[in-house]
Design an enzyme around this catalytic site. Structure first.
Site, short mmCIF file in Angstrom:
data_model
loop_
_atom_site.label_atom_id
_atom_site.label_comp_id
_atom_site.label_asym_id
_atom_site.label_seq_id
_atom_site.Cartn_x
_atom_site.Cartn_y
_atom_site.Cartn_z
N ARG A 66 0.82 -1.22 0.00
CA ARG A 66 0.00 0.00 0.00
C ARG A 66 0.85 1.28 0.00
O ARG A 66 0.52 2.26 0.65
CB ARG A 66 -0.98 0.00 1.19
CG ARG A 66 -2.12 -0.97 1.00
CD ARG A 66 -3.06 -0.91 2.18
NE ARG A 66 -2.40 -1.34 3.40
CZ ARG A 66 -2.75 -0.97 4.62
NH1 ARG A 66 -3.78 -0.17 4.79
NH2 ARG A 66 -2.10 -1.42 5.67
N GLU A 67 1.95 1.23 -0.77
CA GLU A 67 2.82 2.41 -0.84
C GLU A 67 2.07 3.62 -1.38
O GLU A 67 2.29 4.75 -0.96
CB GLU A 67 4.03 2.12 -1.75
CG GLU A 67 5.06 1.17 -1.18
CD GLU A 67 4.68 -0.31 -1.31
OE1 GLU A 67 3.56 -0.61 -1.77
OE2 GLU A 67 5.51 -1.17 -0.94
N LYS B 17 -1.15 4.39 -1.15
CA LYS B 17 -2.03 4.96 -0.11
C LYS B 17 -1.20 5.82 0.85
O LYS B 17 -1.54 6.96 1.15
CB LYS B 17 -2.69 3.81 0.65
CG LYS B 17 -3.43 4.25 1.89
CD LYS B 17 -3.63 3.08 2.84
CE LYS B 17 -4.37 3.52 4.07
NZ LYS B 17 -5.76 3.92 3.80
N LYS C 26 -20.19 3.54 -7.57
CA LYS C 26 -19.58 2.23 -7.78
C LYS C 26 -19.31 1.93 -9.25
O LYS C 26 -20.09 2.26 -10.12
CB LYS C 26 -20.49 1.14 -7.22
CG LYS C 26 -20.45 1.11 -5.70
CD LYS C 26 -21.53 0.25 -5.16
CE LYS C 26 -21.41 -1.14 -5.69
NZ LYS C 26 -20.18 -1.82 -5.29
N SER D 154 -23.63 2.56 14.63
CA SER D 154 -22.33 2.95 15.17
C SER D 154 -22.39 4.39 15.69
O SER D 154 -23.14 5.23 15.18
CB SER D 154 -21.26 2.83 14.10
OG SER D 154 -21.61 3.59 12.98
N GLU E 131 -21.27 -0.25 18.53
CA GLU E 131 -20.37 -0.98 17.62
C GLU E 131 -18.89 -0.65 17.80
O GLU E 131 -18.10 -0.78 16.87
CB GLU E 131 -20.79 -0.79 16.15
CG GLU E 131 -22.21 -1.26 15.88
CD GLU E 131 -22.66 -1.08 14.42
OE1 GLU E 131 -21.79 -1.01 13.53
OE2 GLU E 131 -23.88 -1.03 14.19
N TRP F 181 -19.13 -8.16 0.17
CA TRP F 181 -17.87 -7.52 0.56
C TRP F 181 -16.80 -8.55 0.92
O TRP F 181 -15.85 -8.26 1.63
CB TRP F 181 -18.12 -6.50 1.68
CG TRP F 181 -18.95 -5.35 1.18
CD1 TRP F 181 -19.23 -5.05 -0.14
CD2 TRP F 181 -19.62 -4.35 1.94
NE1 TRP F 181 -20.03 -3.94 -0.22
CE2 TRP F 181 -20.29 -3.49 1.03
CE3 TRP F 181 -19.72 -4.08 3.31
CZ2 TRP F 181 -21.05 -2.39 1.46
CZ3 TRP F 181 -20.48 -2.98 3.73
CH2 TRP F 181 -21.12 -2.14 2.81
N HIS G 99 -31.36 -2.03 7.40
CA HIS G 99 -30.86 -0.71 7.00
C HIS G 99 -30.19 -0.80 5.63
O HIS G 99 -29.47 -1.76 5.35
CB HIS G 99 -29.87 -0.18 8.03
CG HIS G 99 -29.05 0.95 7.52
ND1 HIS G 99 -29.57 2.21 7.30
CD2 HIS G 99 -27.74 1.02 7.14
CE1 HIS G 99 -28.62 2.98 6.81
NE2 HIS G 99 -27.51 2.30 6.71
N HIS H 181 -22.90 11.87 5.82
CA HIS H 181 -21.70 11.98 4.99
C HIS H 181 -21.15 13.39 4.98
O HIS H 181 -20.10 13.64 4.39
CB HIS H 181 -22.01 11.52 3.57
CG HIS H 181 -22.48 10.10 3.52
ND1 HIS H 181 -23.80 9.75 3.58
CD2 HIS H 181 -21.79 8.93 3.49
CE1 HIS H 181 -23.91 8.43 3.56
NE2 HIS H 181 -22.70 7.91 3.51
N1 GLN Z 1 -24.83 -0.56 11.49
C1 GLN Z 1 -23.81 -0.01 10.66
C2 GLN Z 1 -23.30 1.29 11.26
O1 GLN Z 1 -24.03 1.99 11.85
C3 GLN Z 1 -24.31 0.23 9.27
C4 GLN Z 1 -23.23 0.71 8.35
C5 GLN Z 1 -23.65 0.82 6.89
O2 GLN Z 1 -24.80 0.86 6.56
N2 GLN Z 1 -22.73 0.85 5.98
O3 GLN Z 1 -22.17 1.63 11.13
ZN ZN Z 2 -25.69 2.76 5.94
#
Ligand code: GLN
Ligand code: ZN
Length: 766
Positions: free
Chosen positions: A21-22, A24, A121, A443, A494, A571, A651, A704
């Site tokens: 990962r140089e 990065k 993506k 989280s 989390e 993933w 979710h 975000h």
């Molecule tokens: N439960 C995860 C969090 O709150 C959901 C993350 C996600 O949707 N990518 O981080």
């Molecule tokens: Zn999410």
């Protein structure tokens, strides 16, 4: 022998992150102002030189050049073609590196700042690209010399360089119109002359072949785009340079006839994702042109079955002779660099794996077998067959217990005991929530302290007991904070999870981790996907103790928090010896065990996250329904081992689900939370035509962005939502998890969110 008489081994692209990962590290150091632009460029040049050298030594003859980029190759194409939105300033002659980074990140070391370009993506992969922006007066011109310089350097190093370009139609397709909406195809005639100039310059540099990627040929294309392909490649065919039209990620299918008539010198097809297309391509592709077969899977990490690949190649060799080329299916950007350094992997499992370096060796070996006969590589072929057989028959892969459980599944295993209406009533009486219940997605900010605890534990600096005590302390803190904020349904935060898939995978049989198996996700961000190699089952409870502890601290419900089966699949690197649906089902059953245990431990609300549910959607519409059917069934299987009184949440973090809303309803989750605040509740339009039957929480806080929504803003959003969703079925929550945010902003935002819910409740009560 000269290359002209032989089948050529070539590659479509090599990972640009470097063996350790140089890239990065260098880019991030540059962003922090720790190294100069010149030092950064030097590191990039070294990575590329090493990549070329490694491929040449493996036996690759045509070396891809231009596959390297500082952030993303679509962004690099925008830079090459002068597609720089006005807010990043006027590009005089050439775009500078800071402007390039500013487009990607919204800021640059030189202090430049502007809202960044969107990122999305790359087809159905986990790589993300920066979306080109076109305005109606868009002009194109060459504004970057990087490609030409790289070609020159590669040639100086003695390599036969094959420049890699993203084709004009895929480039336009992947971009977005800004300002006035218009048909992107109207830009084509302005774009083509610039491509022609690029080809001309490359030809002057002595380039014989270029690789021109048109991955959109694996998509359902409207007729005007098909026609545009004919027009564009007719125009470009004036150049004496030979173009290898490169397709991947799926079959040409109904685009096959079109492709076979294009005036290009060669065609590359992906036989890893679409082996079935070989027959029709062999039938229609002119035999006096080059055909490149992608027989080594560029997106997965298993060693190729070389004898199977050779069988396909020989079928083509009979028709194309030396004009048959061998390659990986797509760019190797999607796999880690080198498996040799993996010290801790089980040696048997390690022997089944091929990363980028091993994949180019496989490609070269296949070319040798074609050129010199199998006898020349007999030892390697038999070693390969032994490995393939060892993996196929290994006791590590097949679990009788898992198999038996699957054969014994009853037909109703994916159904809750009662329908939603009845469950909702039972849950309402038991859980006692107000209207417009407030909650979060899982989280909370991953503070320095939390990362420190995890790091100390990983290094062995603290004992298990110390680790657990410190984590419990973190849980207690977030429970208190949430109670103070007045949230109705709490989460444990989390803190113990580095990553929502990796965390679960460590408790699953049939899954391993690498030490250095990084792949680029976007920019400098790399991920290390787990490898699902065998039948999956849960080794032990995964989250029960944390959730139980959290619940013991509060009289309010605390949600149990799991990652769903489709997301764990999406993933990870996944075994290729059985359908994805079968692997997902095994994961679903492992999660089902966890869900049942959580219920038994007194957890009344359990959330099963599926943020990747949409990204795994097949590229072709005709394949959607089959996918949606098994994916939804797997989710339901994970969720439906519980009593009616237990409330299941899910979710998803995207808002474009208008076209799959029925499948989302088919998950039959009692409650879903979805992203929507960025699109100003646009997603709710989906509810005009489709009456979503269960409860839903459209995100009202865009996590975000560092922006904090005011109480009034949240009220406006909720009022909008109430036009479509009755108050009894509307939840109030942020867009996604809060782990990337800071506590200061989170506290205020959640306070405003709770205040908004309370005000609206009061309005409705009066
Ligand atoms: N439960 C995860 C969090 O709150 C959901 C993350 C996600 O949707 N990518 O981080
Ligand atoms: Zn999410």
């Amino acid at each position: 022998m000269t290359t002209e008489n032989r089948s050529i081994a070539h590659n479509l692209g090599f990972p640009c992150i470097g063996p350790n990962r140089e890239m990065k590290k260098a880019v991030e150091a540059y962003w922090r102002g720790e190294i100069s632009q010149q030092e950064l460029r030097q590191i990039g040049a070294d990575i590329q030189k090493n990549n070329w050298q490694l491929q040449a030594e493996a036996g690759i003859q045509l070396i891809p050049v231009g596959d390297f980029s500082w952030y993303d190759r679509v962004l690099a194409t925008s830079a090459l073609l002068g597609v720089v939105p006005a807010r990043f300033g006027q590009v005089k002659d050439l775009i500078d590196l800071d402007t390039f980074f500013c487009m990607a990140r919204g800021q640059a070391p030189n202090g430049q700042e502007a809202p960044p370009c969107e990122m999305t993506k790359w087809f159905d992969t986990n790589y993300h690209y920066i979306v080109p922006e076109f305005d109606i007066n868009q002009e194109f011109r060459i504004t970057c010399e990087v490609l030409f310089k790289a070609v020159e350097t590669a040639q100086q190093c003695g390599h036969q360089a094959k420049p890699v370009l993203l084709g004009p139609l895929s480039f336009l397709w992947l971009g977005k119109t800004k300002g006035q909406t218009f048909d992107k195809l109207t830009l084509l005639d302005k774009l083509l002359p610039v491509y022609a100039q690029i080809l001309q310059r490359l030809q002057q540099q002595g380039v014989q072949w270029i690789q021109i990627d048109e991955p959109i040929l694996a998509l359902d294309l409207p007729e005007d785009w098909q026609a545009a392909f004919r027009h564009a490649y007719q125009q470009l065919s004036v150049s004496p340079i030979q173009s290898l039209l490169t397709t991947y990620f799926g079959a040409l299918a109904d685009n096959c006839e079109l492709v076979c008539q294009l005036p290009v010198a060669g065609l590359h097809i992906d036989l890893a994702t679409a082996p079935e297309q070989l027959e029709s391509v062999l039938q229609h592709w002119p035999q006096d042109k080059v055909l490149s077969l992608g027989v080594v899977d560029g997106r997965n990490i298993w060693r190729a079955d070389l004898s199977q690949a050779l069988a396909q190649l020989k079928q083509a060799q009979a028709l194309f002779g030396k004009r048959l080329w061998v390659a990986p299916s797509c760019s190797l950007l999607h796999v880690p660099v080198n498996v040799e350094g993996e010290q801790k992997l089980d040696p048997e499992i390690k022997s089944w794996l091929a990363f980028a370096k091993q994949k180019v060796e496989e490609v070269a070996l296949l070319a040798t077998a074609l050129n010199e006969g199998e006898a020349a590589v007999v030892a390697q072929l038999s070693e390969n067959q032994a490995v393939i057989a060892s993996r196929r028959d290994s006791a590590k892969i097949h679990s009788a217990v898992v198999q038996k459980r699957i054969t014994g599944l009853s037909t109703g295993v994916d159904q809750r005991q009662s329908v939603y209406e009845k469950r909702a009533q039972i849950q309402r009486e038991a859980i006692k929530l107000p209207d417009l219940p407030t909650t979060t997605i899982g989280s909370f900010p991953q503070t320095k302290e939390i990362r420190g605890i995890r790091r100390d534990f990983k290094r062995g600096d603290i004992s298990v007991d110390q680790y657990e005590a410190q984590m419990r302390d973190q849980i207690a803190q977030v429970i208190t904070r949430q109670e103070e904020l007045g949230l109705d349904v709490l989460v444990h935060g989390e803190a113990e999870r580095t990553d929502m898939v990796e965390y679960f995978a460590q408790f699953l049989q049939g899954v391993v981790f690498t030490g250095n198996g990084w792949v680029q996700s976007y920019g400098s961000r790399c991920v290390k996907p787990p490898i699902i190699y065998g039948d999956v089952a849960r080794k032990q409870p995964m989250t029960v103790a944390w959730s139980q502890y959290a619940q013991s601290l509060s009289a309010r419900p605390v949600k149990g928090m799991l990652t769903g089966p489709v997301t764990i699949l999406a993933w990870s690197f996944v075994r290729d010896d059985q359908p994805l649906a079968d692997t997902t089902l095994q994961i679903a059953l492992a999660l089902r065990d966890e869900v049942v245990d959580l219920e038994a431990a007194g957890i009344s609300i359990i959330q099963i996250d599926e943020p990747a549910f949409r990204e795994t959607l097949p590229l072709r519409r005709k394949d959607w329904q089959a996918y949606l059917d098994w994916a939804a069934r797997c989710f339901r299987i994970s969720a439906s081992g519980v009593k009616d009184v237990t409330q299941i949440h899910s979710h998803m973090c995207y808002s474009e689900f208008n076209d799959i809303i029925e499948a989302i309803a088919a998950l039959d989750a009692d409650v879903i939370s979805v992203e929507s605040s960025r699109s100003d509740m646009e997603l709710l339009e989906a509810f005009q035509d489709f009456d979503y039957p269960n409860e839903i929480g459209p995100g009202v806080y865009d996590i975000h962005s560092p922006r904090i929504p005011s109480t009034e803003e949240v009220i406006t959003l909720l009022k909008k939502a109430l036009q479509y969703i009755p108050i009894q079925r509307l939840w109030v929550n942020p867009d996604c998890g809060l782990k990337t945010r800071g506590w200061k902003e989170v506290e205020i935002a959640l306070k405003n969110m709770v205040a908004a819910a309370r005000k609206l409740r009061d309005c409705h009560a009066n």
